[in-house]
Design a protein around this motif. Structure first.
Motif, PDB file in Angstrom:
ATOM      1  N   ASP A  77       0.813  -1.214   0.000  1.00  0.00           N
ATOM      2  CA  ASP A  77       0.000   0.000   0.000  1.00  0.00           C
ATOM      3  C   ASP A  77       0.846   1.264   0.000  1.00  0.00           C
ATOM      4  O   ASP A  77       0.360   2.347   0.252  1.00  0.00           O
ATOM      5  CB  ASP A  77      -0.963   0.005   1.186  1.00  0.00           C
ATOM      6  N   SER A  78       2.145   1.119  -0.288  1.00  0.00           N
ATOM      7  CA  SER A  78       3.037   2.280  -0.340  1.00  0.00           C
ATOM      8  C   SER A  78       4.078   2.064  -1.438  1.00  0.00           C
ATOM      9  O   SER A  78       3.711   1.839  -2.592  1.00  0.00           O
ATOM     10  CB  SER A  78       3.689   2.503   1.029  1.00  0.00           C
ATOM     11  N   TYR A  79       5.375   2.076  -1.086  1.00  0.00           N
ATOM     12  CA  TYR A  79       6.432   1.983  -2.087  1.00  0.00           C
ATOM     13  C   TYR A  79       7.027   0.580  -2.170  1.00  0.00           C
ATOM     14  O   TYR A  79       7.229  -0.092  -1.153  1.00  0.00           O
ATOM     15  CB  TYR A  79       7.567   2.961  -1.766  1.00  0.00           C
ATOM     16  N   GLU A  80       7.292   0.168  -3.393  1.00  0.00           N
ATOM     17  CA  GLU A  80       8.149  -0.988  -3.655  1.00  0.00           C
ATOM     18  C   GLU A  80       9.490  -0.426  -4.083  1.00  0.00           C
ATOM     19  O   GLU A  80       9.576   0.336  -5.053  1.00  0.00           O
ATOM     20  CB  GLU A  80       7.571  -1.864  -4.761  1.00  0.00           C
ATOM     21  N   GLY A  81      10.563  -0.768  -3.357  1.00  0.00           N
ATOM     22  CA  GLY A  81      11.851  -0.188  -3.673  1.00  0.00           C
ATOM     23  C   GLY A  81      12.990  -1.142  -3.407  1.00  0.00           C
ATOM     24  O   GLY A  81      12.869  -2.078  -2.608  1.00  0.00           O
ATOM     25  N   TYR A  82      14.115  -0.891  -4.101  1.00  0.00           N
ATOM     26  CA  TYR A  82      15.271  -1.783  -4.031  1.00  0.00           C
ATOM     27  C   TYR A  82      16.551  -0.980  -3.909  1.00  0.00           C
ATOM     28  O   TYR A  82      16.667   0.135  -4.425  1.00  0.00           O
ATOM     29  CB  TYR A  82      15.331  -2.671  -5.283  1.00  0.00           C
ATOM     30  N   HIS A  83      17.522  -1.588  -3.223  1.00  0.00           N
ATOM     31  CA  HIS A  83      18.848  -0.977  -3.152  1.00  0.00           C
ATOM     32  C   HIS A  83      19.538  -1.166  -4.499  1.00  0.00           C
ATOM     33  O   HIS A  83      19.789  -2.294  -4.933  1.00  0.00           O
ATOM     34  CB  HIS A  83      19.672  -1.634  -2.051  1.00  0.00           C
ATOM     35  N   TRP A 104       4.581   2.289  -6.814  1.00  0.00           N
ATOM     36  CA  TRP A 104       3.917   2.680  -5.571  1.00  0.00           C
ATOM     37  C   TRP A 104       2.418   2.691  -5.767  1.00  0.00           C
ATOM     38  O   TRP A 104       1.888   2.726  -6.886  1.00  0.00           O
ATOM     39  CB  TRP A 104       4.404   4.030  -5.051  1.00  0.00           C
ATOM     40  N   HIS A 105       1.722   2.616  -4.642  1.00  0.00           N
ATOM     41  CA  HIS A 105       0.267   2.587  -4.597  1.00  0.00           C
ATOM     42  C   HIS A 105      -0.296   3.873  -5.187  1.00  0.00           C
ATOM     43  O   HIS A 105       0.318   4.945  -5.072  1.00  0.00           O
ATOM     44  CB  HIS A 105      -0.173   2.420  -3.138  1.00  0.00           C
ATOM     45  N   THR A 106      -1.469   3.773  -5.805  1.00  0.00           N
ATOM     46  CA  THR A 106      -2.056   4.967  -6.424  1.00  0.00           C
ATOM     47  C   THR A 106      -2.410   6.040  -5.398  1.00  0.00           C
ATOM     48  O   THR A 106      -2.566   7.208  -5.759  1.00  0.00           O
ATOM     49  CB  THR A 106      -3.321   4.592  -7.213  1.00  0.00           C
ATOM     50  N   GLY A 107      -2.521   5.636  -4.138  1.00  0.00           N
ATOM     51  CA  GLY A 107      -2.806   6.618  -3.097  1.00  0.00           C
ATOM     52  C   GLY A 107      -1.585   7.362  -2.618  1.00  0.00           C
ATOM     53  O   GLY A 107      -1.705   8.257  -1.776  1.00  0.00           O
ATOM     54  N   CYS A 108      -0.409   7.021  -3.126  1.00  0.00           N
ATOM     55  CA  CYS A 108       0.835   7.671  -2.709  1.00  0.00           C
ATOM     56  C   CYS A 108       1.308   8.650  -3.760  1.00  0.00           C
ATOM     57  O   CYS A 108       1.073   8.466  -4.962  1.00  0.00           O
ATOM     58  CB  CYS A 108       1.942   6.628  -2.489  1.00  0.00           C
TER      59      CYS A 108
END
Length: 343
Positions: A77-83, A104-108
């Protein structure tokens, strides 16, 4: 030498050498997850704030210097992120985890954009990493601790609220509660929630050298989970709750739940609806995990709670009911819980 006296130090740096003894160094090698870096804010996005080492949300502005840790994030429900080593990055959490957001979620809104300026080094000019400040694993306790785990069907299913209910119930009964956030991404909000609920001792994956558990080898997470439980007992807790982040379909959570029978006495499953309760109980039972009760957002609606009870055959206990005594019943075992009954 860049002056770091005005840099904004994030929550993930708690326990790190005092800022006055740290410096901005070069990146002789690409940073790894857990390495501490100094970054400049190019564009403010997301929530526009950074939790400092004391938990206060600090407003960010373009041109600010921030100190955080390289890592990954898994948040449906927020960010998908990688190093991803390189000069351009994003602030993946308000707690100070730095990586590259890929979705990221459409609400972000788009996350805060950063430029990595260099490594954070200590007085010895060596780059600093959370591993350098990790708590050593304590010896196993002489007596097996009383411990329960809280897992959920998804993010925002009510896991932390459920854990808080357990902690409050134990504290009201005169026990010494301890809480561990076993997996997740560095942030202070769950720690503060545990303390507010009555936890006397708190630990999390940051204390064991990880800014975020997403992407770390499961073997390390399994070792850390047991170490967190034992550390809380060593600190003085006589009743422990272990909270696993995300949902049962997340890879690290899925694999860790299979080890729970060796680590705790049972599980409280937090869900949002009856279907998730039935599916979650089935998934956990197939892994040999004993589910003692259902809780979470499903308890907000009496009809939904009755549906969940009918679908699972388990007590459906609201966080308020846990705080009022059911938390102690759960420690006594499933028969006592069934006798307590209801919501």
């Amino acid at each position: 030498m860049r002056d770091l006296s005005t840099a904004k130090w994030s929550h993930v740096t708690r326990g790190v050498t005092a800022p006055g003894r740290c410096r901005l160094g070069g990146l002789a090698a690409p940073p790894r997850p857990g390495d501490l870096v100094v970054a400049g804010v190019n564009r403010v996005g997301g929530g526009g704030r950074l939790e400092d080492a004391y938990g206060r949300p600090v407003r960010l502005r373009v041109g600010d210097l921030v100190v955080g840790a390289c890592g990954n994030r898994y948040a449906t429900d927020s960010y998908e992120g990688y190093h991803r080593p390189g000069p351009q990055a994003h602030l993946l959490t308000s707690g100070g985890v730095i990586g590259t957001a890929v979705s990221w979620h459409t609400g972000c809104t788009a996350p805060t954009e950063l430029t990595i300026l260099g490594a954070l080094t200590g007085a010895d000019d060596r780059p600093l990493s959370l591993d350098r400040f990790a708590r050593p694993a304590p010896p196993p306790p002489a007596v097996p601790p009383r411990a329960l785990a809280v897992v959920g069907s998804s993010m925002n299913a009510g896991k932390t609220t459920t854990a808080a209910g357990l902690l409050t119930g134990w504290a009201r009964a005169g026990l010494v509660p301890g809480a561990a956030k076993v997996t997740g991404t560095g942030s202070g909000k769950d720690r503060w929630a545990y303390l507010d609920a009555g936890a006397r001792h708190v630990t999390d994956f940051l204390d064991f050298g990880m800014p975020s558990t997403f992407g770390y080898p499961v073997e390390r997470l399994l070792t850390a989970m047991t170490a967190m439980r034992d550390a809380l007992v060593h600190d003085g807790a006589d009743a422990v709750v272990l909270e696993l982040a995300d949902g049962l379909l997340q890879e690290e959570t899925r694999r860790l739940t299979a080890a729970l029978p060796e680590v705790c006495d049972g599980v409280v499953l937090a869900v949002g609806d009856a279907l998730a309760a039935r599916a979650g109980v089935d998934l956990l039972s197939a892994r040999g995990v004993r589910v003692l009760a259902v809780s979470g957002l499903v308890t907000a609606g009496p009809l939904a709670a009755r549906e969940a009870a009918a679908a699972t055959g388990l007590p459906v206990l609201s966080p308020a009911r846990l705080a009022d005594g059911a938390a102690v019943d759960l420690l006594a075992g499933p028969l006592a819980t069934a006798a307590a009954g209801g919501r």
